[in-house]
Design a protein around this motif. Structure first.
Motif, PDB file in Angstrom:
ATOM      1  N   GLU A 255       0.832  -1.202   0.000  1.00 33.12           N
ATOM      2  CA  GLU A 255       0.000   0.000   0.000  1.00 33.12           C
ATOM      3  C   GLU A 255       0.871   1.258   0.000  1.00 33.12           C
ATOM      4  O   GLU A 255       0.588   2.218  -0.716  1.00 33.12           O
ATOM      5  N   LYS A 256       1.954   1.228   0.789  1.00 34.16           N
ATOM      6  CA  LYS A 256       2.860   2.373   0.854  1.00 34.16           C
ATOM      7  C   LYS A 256       3.499   2.633  -0.502  1.00 34.16           C
ATOM      8  O   LYS A 256       3.563   3.781  -0.977  1.00 34.16           O
ATOM      9  N   ASN A 257       3.960   1.583  -1.181  1.00 37.93           N
ATOM     10  CA  ASN A 257       4.596   1.743  -2.488  1.00 37.93           C
ATOM     11  C   ASN A 257       3.603   2.220  -3.541  1.00 37.93           C
ATOM     12  O   ASN A 257       3.949   3.033  -4.410  1.00 37.93           O
ATOM     13  N   SER A 258       2.363   1.740  -3.459  1.00 35.38           N
ATOM     14  CA  SER A 258       1.341   2.183  -4.418  1.00 35.38           C
ATOM     15  C   SER A 258       1.021   3.661  -4.228  1.00 35.38           C
ATOM     16  O   SER A 258       0.908   4.422  -5.200  1.00 35.38           O
ATOM     17  N   LEU A 259       0.906   4.087  -2.985  1.00 41.64           N
ATOM     18  CA  LEU A 259       0.587   5.494  -2.703  1.00 41.64           C
ATOM     19  C   LEU A 259       1.739   6.411  -3.087  1.00 41.64           C
ATOM     20  O   LEU A 259       1.520   7.552  -3.499  1.00 41.64           O
ATOM     21  N   THR A 260       2.968   5.908  -2.978  1.00 40.75           N
ATOM     22  CA  THR A 260       4.132   6.712  -3.369  1.00 40.75           C
ATOM     23  C   THR A 260       4.044   7.097  -4.838  1.00 40.75           C
ATOM     24  O   THR A 260       4.473   8.194  -5.231  1.00 40.75           O
ATOM     25  N   LYS A 261       3.491   6.224  -5.667  1.00 47.14           N
ATOM     26  CA  LYS A 261       3.352   6.509  -7.105  1.00 47.14           C
ATOM     27  C   LYS A 261       2.407   7.681  -7.364  1.00 47.14           C
ATOM     28  O   LYS A 261       2.456   8.301  -8.422  1.00 47.14           O
ATOM     29  N   LEU A 262       1.536   7.972  -6.403  1.00 47.42           N
ATOM     30  CA  LEU A 262       0.595   9.087  -6.566  1.00 47.42           C
ATOM     31  C   LEU A 262       1.151  10.386  -5.987  1.00 47.42           C
ATOM     32  O   LEU A 262       0.483  11.414  -6.020  1.00 47.42           O
ATOM     33  N   MET A 263       2.375  10.331  -5.456  1.00 47.83           N
ATOM     34  CA  MET A 263       2.963  11.518  -4.850  1.00 47.83           C
ATOM     35  C   MET A 263       4.119  12.067  -5.673  1.00 47.83           C
ATOM     36  O   MET A 263       4.905  12.873  -5.211  1.00 47.83           O
ATOM     37  N   HIS A 264       4.201  11.591  -6.938  1.00 49.80           N
ATOM     38  CA  HIS A 264       5.203  12.108  -7.865  1.00 49.80           C
ATOM     39  C   HIS A 264       4.540  12.390  -9.206  1.00 49.80           C
ATOM     40  O   HIS A 264       3.908  11.502  -9.791  1.00 49.80           O
ATOM     41  N   GLY A 265       4.701  13.612  -9.697  1.00 51.50           N
ATOM     42  CA  GLY A 265       4.011  14.039 -10.914  1.00 51.50           C
ATOM     43  C   GLY A 265       4.451  13.325 -12.168  1.00 51.50           C
ATOM     44  O   GLY A 265       3.740  13.346 -13.174  1.00 51.50           O
ATOM     45  N   TYR A 266       5.626  12.668 -12.134  1.00 54.67           N
ATOM     46  CA  TYR A 266       6.120  11.991 -13.325  1.00 54.67           C
ATOM     47  C   TYR A 266       5.622  10.548 -13.424  1.00 54.67           C
ATOM     48  O   TYR A 266       5.880   9.853 -14.407  1.00 54.67           O
ATOM     49  N   GLN A 267       4.926  10.051 -12.402  1.00 52.81           N
ATOM     50  CA  GLN A 267       4.375   8.699 -12.432  1.00 52.81           C
ATOM     51  C   GLN A 267       3.054   8.679 -13.199  1.00 52.81           C
ATOM     52  O   GLN A 267       2.335   9.678 -13.247  1.00 52.81           O
ATOM     53  N   GLU A 268       2.731   7.522 -13.778  1.00 57.59           N
ATOM     54  CA  GLU A 268       1.513   7.427 -14.595  1.00 57.59           C
ATOM     55  C   GLU A 268       0.576   6.309 -14.162  1.00 57.59           C
ATOM     56  O   GLU A 268      -0.549   6.232 -14.633  1.00 57.59           O
ATOM     57  N   GLU A 269       1.014   5.437 -13.251  1.00 61.71           N
ATOM     58  CA  GLU A 269       0.199   4.280 -12.880  1.00 61.71           C
ATOM     59  C   GLU A 269      -1.035   4.696 -12.090  1.00 61.71           C
ATOM     60  O   GLU A 269      -1.022   5.641 -11.315  1.00 61.71           O
ATOM     61  N   LYS A 270      -2.119   3.917 -12.317  1.00 63.92           N
ATOM     62  CA  LYS A 270      -3.348   4.136 -11.563  1.00 63.92           C
ATOM     63  C   LYS A 270      -3.344   3.272 -10.303  1.00 63.92           C
ATOM     64  O   LYS A 270      -2.815   2.155 -10.297  1.00 63.92           O
ATOM     65  N   VAL A 271      -3.930   3.799  -9.270  1.00 59.93           N
ATOM     66  CA  VAL A 271      -3.995   3.104  -7.983  1.00 59.93           C
ATOM     67  C   VAL A 271      -5.431   3.154  -7.479  1.00 59.93           C
ATOM     68  O   VAL A 271      -6.085   4.202  -7.563  1.00 59.93           O
ATOM     69  N   ASP A 272      -5.933   2.037  -6.962  1.00 62.09           N
ATOM     70  CA  ASP A 272      -7.291   2.003  -6.423  1.00 62.09           C
ATOM     71  C   ASP A 272      -7.259   2.493  -4.968  1.00 62.09           C
ATOM     72  O   ASP A 272      -6.894   1.755  -4.057  1.00 62.09           O
ATOM     73  N   LEU A 273      -7.656   3.735  -4.776  1.00 65.12           N
ATOM     74  CA  LEU A 273      -7.595   4.343  -3.440  1.00 65.12           C
ATOM     75  C   LEU A 273      -8.604   3.723  -2.483  1.00 65.12           C
ATOM     76  O   LEU A 273      -8.336   3.624  -1.279  1.00 65.12           O
ATOM     77  N   ALA A 274      -9.748   3.308  -2.994  1.00 67.75           N
ATOM     78  CA  ALA A 274     -10.759   2.704  -2.129  1.00 67.75           C
ATOM     79  C   ALA A 274     -10.241   1.399  -1.530  1.00 67.75           C
ATOM     80  O   ALA A 274     -10.397   1.139  -0.332  1.00 67.75           O
ATOM     81  N   GLU A 275      -9.583   0.592  -2.359  1.00 66.31           N
ATOM     82  CA  GLU A 275      -9.032  -0.679  -1.880  1.00 66.31           C
ATOM     83  C   GLU A 275      -7.964  -0.445  -0.815  1.00 66.31           C
ATOM     84  O   GLU A 275      -7.938  -1.128   0.218  1.00 66.31           O
ATOM     85  N   ILE A 276      -7.095   0.528  -1.058  1.00 57.97           N
ATOM     86  CA  ILE A 276      -6.037   0.822  -0.084  1.00 57.97           C
ATOM     87  C   ILE A 276      -6.629   1.334   1.220  1.00 57.97           C
ATOM     88  O   ILE A 276      -6.228   0.916   2.315  1.00 57.97           O
ATOM     89  N   TYR A 277      -7.599   2.250   1.134  1.00 59.84           N
ATOM     90  CA  TYR A 277      -8.230   2.800   2.338  1.00 59.84           C
ATOM     91  C   TYR A 277      -8.870   1.668   3.145  1.00 59.84           C
ATOM     92  O   TYR A 277      -8.693   1.576   4.373  1.00 59.84           O
ATOM     93  N   ASN A 278      -9.601   0.794   2.460  1.00 60.58           N
ATOM     94  CA  ASN A 278     -10.268  -0.318   3.155  1.00 60.58           C
ATOM     95  C   ASN A 278      -9.254  -1.251   3.815  1.00 60.58           C
ATOM     96  O   ASN A 278      -9.471  -1.730   4.933  1.00 60.58           O
TER      97      ASN A 278
END
Length: 427
Positions: A255-278
């Protein structure tokens, strides 16, 4: 002799008058010289300052002296003794040696220890003051982590009989006070910004509780927060930095590694935030809709019209901090995206925002220096979300900067990026 010779005493009388005139001139010259010396040496100012010091001289009882000795010695673990001299003035001894009027480097005390002793005397002075209210301005700001807890203890012990107003940007002080004496204060946000809600704004009991206790905040995220949420997608995006810090603490590496991808503007991968939150909060029956989000999706948000919690929510401070956090994230992603694309930066070697900025403006030209300083001095960009790493302080973004200041900084950064894309690369 002429007067004796001719028998004329008038000559002597004339001489006496002449001597008197010279004495008068001499006295005037002495007075003028003394006045000049006073002006040149600032003796009058120093005398006035000394008299004011005497007026403010604290009258310490024997009980006060024992109190200072006890608290100071307990907290700095050195032998501090207060004794009265023959004039009933206090002498401060450190290991039986005179402490006052000594060069600091000869005291064998750390800066924190010296400041603690100084503050202890200020607090005892405030304790004996006849003023109705004592105001302390960020009392732990100049102390390291070891002394913050000790200072909080000293404030509570010295001023327990006094009404106090304590001003601080540091939520750590608030938590220290709560844990040392439960419910010993009322909490207000103080604001003085044009066209905003101003004055002392009371923090309600629910928000005070989640600010002080992490377990209460986590319990809110597991249950009651969902009736407060206006826009579930925006809420989850605003929670990204907090969730990343929380995932790291509880060792949810995926979960930490997936969220890290959303904290850098040069990343493009999609992450399911609902799944991580749950997964993080154990709320599988709370968020049933999937929210797949990429950094690009976050950059498409209109941060000027963010709906996160409902109007009239019981958690206005939390709503503000979520809006601010999302704005921080948006700006961070925006800067990274523009600089990486514009300057073709290798993000494997330059993965952090500070490295990307330094690489983009690496040439030591006046314009590049100006650009580096502009970006590296922005409060929103300097913020590496450290308050979520370790202490999980979710509220700091709402306390650090007002809505008006955040809006201006956002506009300044967006204008900078806009001008940058219109200029030749390297300028």
């Amino acid at each position: 002799m002429e007067a004796i010779k001719v028998g004329n005493k008038g000559i002597v009388e004339s001489l006496v008058e002449e001597i008197k005139a010279y004495l008068e001139i001499f006295n005037l010259k002495i007075h003028n010289l003394f006045a000049t010396c006073l002006e040149d040496n600032e003796l009058l100012d120093k005398n006035n300052e000394y008299n004011k010091m005497l007026e403010n001289k604290p009258e310490l009882s024997d009980e006060d002296i024992l109190f200072i000795e006890s608290i100071v010695n307990e907290n700095i673990e050195k032998d501090i003794v207060l004794k009265r001299d023959e004039n009933n003035n206090l002498k401060l001894l450190l290991n039986d040696k005179e402490f006052l009027n000594q060069d600091r480097k000869n005291l064998h005390l750390s800066t924190g220890e010296q400041n603690f002793i100084s503050l202890a005397f200020e607090l005892i002075k405030a304790k004996n003051s006849n003023k109705k209210i004592i105001v302390l301005d960020d009392p732990i700001s100049s102390f390291d982590s070891i002394y913050k807890n000790k200072i909080t203890y000293a404030i509570i012990k010295f001023l327990e009989g006094k009404k106090q107003i304590i001003l601080t940007h540091n939520t750590e002080l608030i938590k220290l006070m709560e844990h040392q004496r439960n419910k010993c204060f009322n909490l207000y946000l103080f604001n003085n910004t044009f066209d905003e809600e101003n004055g002392f704004i009371k923090v309600n009991n629910k928000e005070q509780e989640i600010l002080l206790y992490l377990d209460k905040l986590l319990e809110l995220f597991r249950n009651d927060i969902f009736v407060e949420v206006e826009n579930e997608r925006n809420f989850l995006i605003a929670m990204i930095p907090f969730m990343r810090g929380y995932a790291q603490i509880i060792n949810y590496k995926n979960e930490k590694n997936s969220l890290t991808k959303l904290m850098h503007g040069y990343q493009e991968e999609k992450v399911d935030l609902a799944e991580i939150y749950n997964n993080l909060f154990g709320t599988k029956d709370k968020i049933t809709t999937s929210y797949e989000v990429s950094a690009k999706d976050i950059l498409s948000l209109d941060i000027s019209t963010l709906d996160i919690l409902k109007v009239g929510s019981q958690y206005p401070l939390l709503n503000k901090t979520l809006r601010h956090t999302l704005t921080y994230l948006f700006l961070r992603l925006n800067v990274e995206k523009v600089l990486v694309d514009l300057f073709n930066i290798n993000t494997k070697k330059n993965d952090m925002l500070s490295k990307i900025i330094s690489k983009a403006f690496s040439e030591d030209t006046p314009e590049n220096k100006k650009s580096r300083i502009f970006l590296l001095s922005r409060k929103t960009l300097l913020n590496e979300f450290n308050h979520f790493e370790g202490n999980m302080n979710i509220f700091q973004p709402a306390i650090d900067i007002s809505d008006t200041a955040l809006k201006k900084e956002s506009e300044d950064i967006k204008k900078f990026l806009s001008n940058l894309t219109l200029s030749p690369i390297g300028n």
